[in-house]
Design a protein around this motif. Sequence first.
Motif, PDB file in Angstrom:
ATOM      1  N   TYR A 216      39.010 113.342  34.800  1.00  0.00           N
ATOM      2  CA  TYR A 216      38.485 112.782  36.050  1.00  0.00           C
ATOM      3  C   TYR A 216      38.040 113.830  37.066  1.00  0.00           C
ATOM      4  CZ  TYR A 216      40.706 108.822  33.851  1.00  0.00           C
ATOM      5  OH  TYR A 216      41.075 107.868  32.942  1.00  0.00           O
TER       6      TYR A 216
ATOM      7  N   GLU B 228      45.936 105.628  42.662  1.00  0.00           N
ATOM      8  CA  GLU B 228      45.932 105.158  44.049  1.00  0.00           C
ATOM      9  C   GLU B 228      46.700 106.117  44.949  1.00  0.00           C
ATOM     10  OE1 GLU B 228      44.370 102.599  45.541  1.00  0.00           O
ATOM     11  OE2 GLU B 228      43.317 102.300  43.651  1.00  0.00           O
TER      12      GLU B 228
ATOM     13  N   GLN C  58      41.267  96.294  28.085  1.00  0.00           N
ATOM     14  CA  GLN C  58      41.944  96.608  29.347  1.00  0.00           C
ATOM     15  C   GLN C  58      41.958  98.114  29.613  1.00  0.00           C
ATOM     16  OE1 GLN C  58      45.727  94.486  30.135  1.00  0.00           O
ATOM     17  NE2 GLN C  58      45.311  93.340  28.258  1.00  0.00           N
TER      18      GLN C  58
ATOM     19  N   GLU D  80      36.229 105.895  38.963  1.00  0.00           N
ATOM     20  CA  GLU D  80      35.554 105.474  40.200  1.00  0.00           C
ATOM     21  C   GLU D  80      36.389 105.816  41.424  1.00  0.00           C
ATOM     22  OE1 GLU D  80      33.758 101.365  42.244  1.00  0.00           O
ATOM     23  OE2 GLU D  80      34.518 101.349  40.185  1.00  0.00           O
ATOM     24  N   ARG D  81      37.711 105.621  41.343  1.00  0.00           N
ATOM     25  CA  ARG D  81      38.581 105.920  42.484  1.00  0.00           C
ATOM     26  C   ARG D  81      38.581 107.419  42.792  1.00  0.00           C
ATOM     27  NH1 ARG D  81      39.563 104.259  46.128  1.00  0.00           N
ATOM     28  NH2 ARG D  81      41.800 104.274  46.497  1.00  0.00           N
TER      29      ARG D  81
ATOM     30  N   ARG E  83      47.463 103.336  37.141  1.00  0.00           N
ATOM     31  CA  ARG E  83      46.819 102.809  38.357  1.00  0.00           C
ATOM     32  C   ARG E  83      47.564 103.263  39.613  1.00  0.00           C
ATOM     33  NH1 ARG E  83      46.121  97.377  36.990  1.00  0.00           N
ATOM     34  NH2 ARG E  83      43.982  97.815  36.335  1.00  0.00           N
TER      35      ARG E  83
ATOM     36  N   GLU F   2      38.579  99.324  30.829  1.00  0.00           N
ATOM     37  CA  GLU F   2      38.425  98.966  32.244  1.00  0.00           C
ATOM     38  C   GLU F   2      39.242  99.891  33.135  1.00  0.00           C
ATOM     39  OE1 GLU F   2      39.603  94.902  32.376  1.00  0.00           O
ATOM     40  OE2 GLU F   2      37.828  94.170  31.280  1.00  0.00           O
ATOM     41  N   LEU F   3      40.452 100.233  32.701  1.00  0.00           N
ATOM     42  CA  LEU F   3      41.302 101.147  33.465  1.00  0.00           C
ATOM     43  C   LEU F   3      40.649 102.512  33.594  1.00  0.00           C
ATOM     44  CD1 LEU F   3      44.113 101.819  34.746  1.00  0.00           C
ATOM     45  CD2 LEU F   3      44.841 102.510  32.443  1.00  0.00           C
ATOM     46  N   ASP F   4      40.112 103.028  32.503  1.00  0.00           N
ATOM     47  CA  ASP F   4      39.467 104.338  32.505  1.00  0.00           C
ATOM     48  C   ASP F   4      38.323 104.374  33.517  1.00  0.00           C
ATOM     49  OD1 ASP F   4      39.038 106.996  31.448  1.00  0.00           O
ATOM     50  OD2 ASP F   4      37.327 106.198  30.353  1.00  0.00           O
ATOM     51  N   ALA F   5      37.491 103.339  33.524  1.00  0.00           N
ATOM     52  CA  ALA F   5      36.364 103.280  34.464  1.00  0.00           C
ATOM     53  C   ALA F   5      36.862 103.141  35.898  1.00  0.00           C
ATOM     54  CB  ALA F   5      35.455 102.101  34.104  1.00  0.00           C
ATOM     55  N   GLU F   6      37.909 102.379  36.090  1.00  0.00           N
ATOM     56  CA  GLU F   6      38.461 102.167  37.437  1.00  0.00           C
ATOM     57  C   GLU F   6      39.001 103.466  38.026  1.00  0.00           C
ATOM     58  OE1 GLU F   6      42.500 100.183  39.239  1.00  0.00           O
ATOM     59  OE2 GLU F   6      41.539  99.161  37.549  1.00  0.00           O
ATOM     60  N   VAL F   7      39.763 104.214  37.227  1.00  0.00           N
ATOM     61  CA  VAL F   7      40.345 105.471  37.717  1.00  0.00           C
ATOM     62  C   VAL F   7      39.235 106.477  38.033  1.00  0.00           C
ATOM     63  CG1 VAL F   7      41.800 107.435  37.111  1.00  0.00           C
ATOM     64  CG2 VAL F   7      42.531 105.118  36.538  1.00  0.00           C
TER      65      VAL F   7
END
Length: 318
Positions: free
Chosen positions: A220, A311, A184, A194-195, A307, A187-192
Amino acid sequence: MNRSRLLRANPRSFVALLLLVSLTLLAACGSRENGEAGDEGKIKVTTTIGMIADVAKQVGGERVDVTGLMKSGVDPHLYKASEGDIGKLERADVILYNGLHLEGKMVDIFEKMAQKKTTVAVSDDIDRAALRSGAAMATEYDPHIWFNVKHWMTVTETIRDTLAEHDPGHADAYRANADAYLRQLRELDAEVAERIRTLPERSRVLVTAHDAFGYFGDAYGMRVMGLQGISTASEAGAKDVADLRDFLIAHDIKAVFIESSVPRRAIDAVIQGAKEKGHELKIGGELYSDAMGEEGTPEGTYIGMVRHNAETIVNALK
């Protein structure tokens, strides 16, 4: 048949009955005492900040009973342990704290506790070369390691190994729980990442009340500026406010952020100073820095906190 008649009729049965009642009462009392302590053989884990408590719950699962000393909105830099906190630490089987001087004056307490029970600074296994440091910092290293998700993955492994060593009979369960949680976190690291990449580079400037987001910026690709240093124990002066105001005006930055655990008066002074010079600044939103959100909300977990911050930052700076 009353007690005297039973005793006359069968003294052995009467004694057996008394013994049975006594054992039942003792079992009930023991059950209540265990229930208050966190019970049924569970390992009692006491942590400082909520982010560590959340990982301990994820890795420990049903085998642990976790107590976090610092709740939502609490500033760990200024925190002072109460008598109740000392009691929770005394009753714990395992104590987990951040280290790197985040907890300030509580370090002496942890050193004493380490002489009689498992007491671990979860930052100990992070390569010191990967930590933020510098002459401008009040401490040797920046303690806000949770804002680099990769560092927090190392912390997860440290907590996994600590529980496995303390309770080797359930080591496989701790490893399985940690593996699931580490997936998890990846996945969080990649999601942030990308955002944040959706922001134009010139907009990737994060301004907050204190310098808690340095690891986030390094991970980031954001420039991070805080009015106070890495500890909220240091106060922002008039020159700090003026310098930051002038920077924001010169670079046409439109938004700054407040923090859930830090008073907003210094940020309000920057906004007012910019307004007096004809530059409109807005509050981009509230970020969780040194404490998570309320328990039971998405932001009351480490993943939900990170997250939410990503955002909020992206939505304000676009």
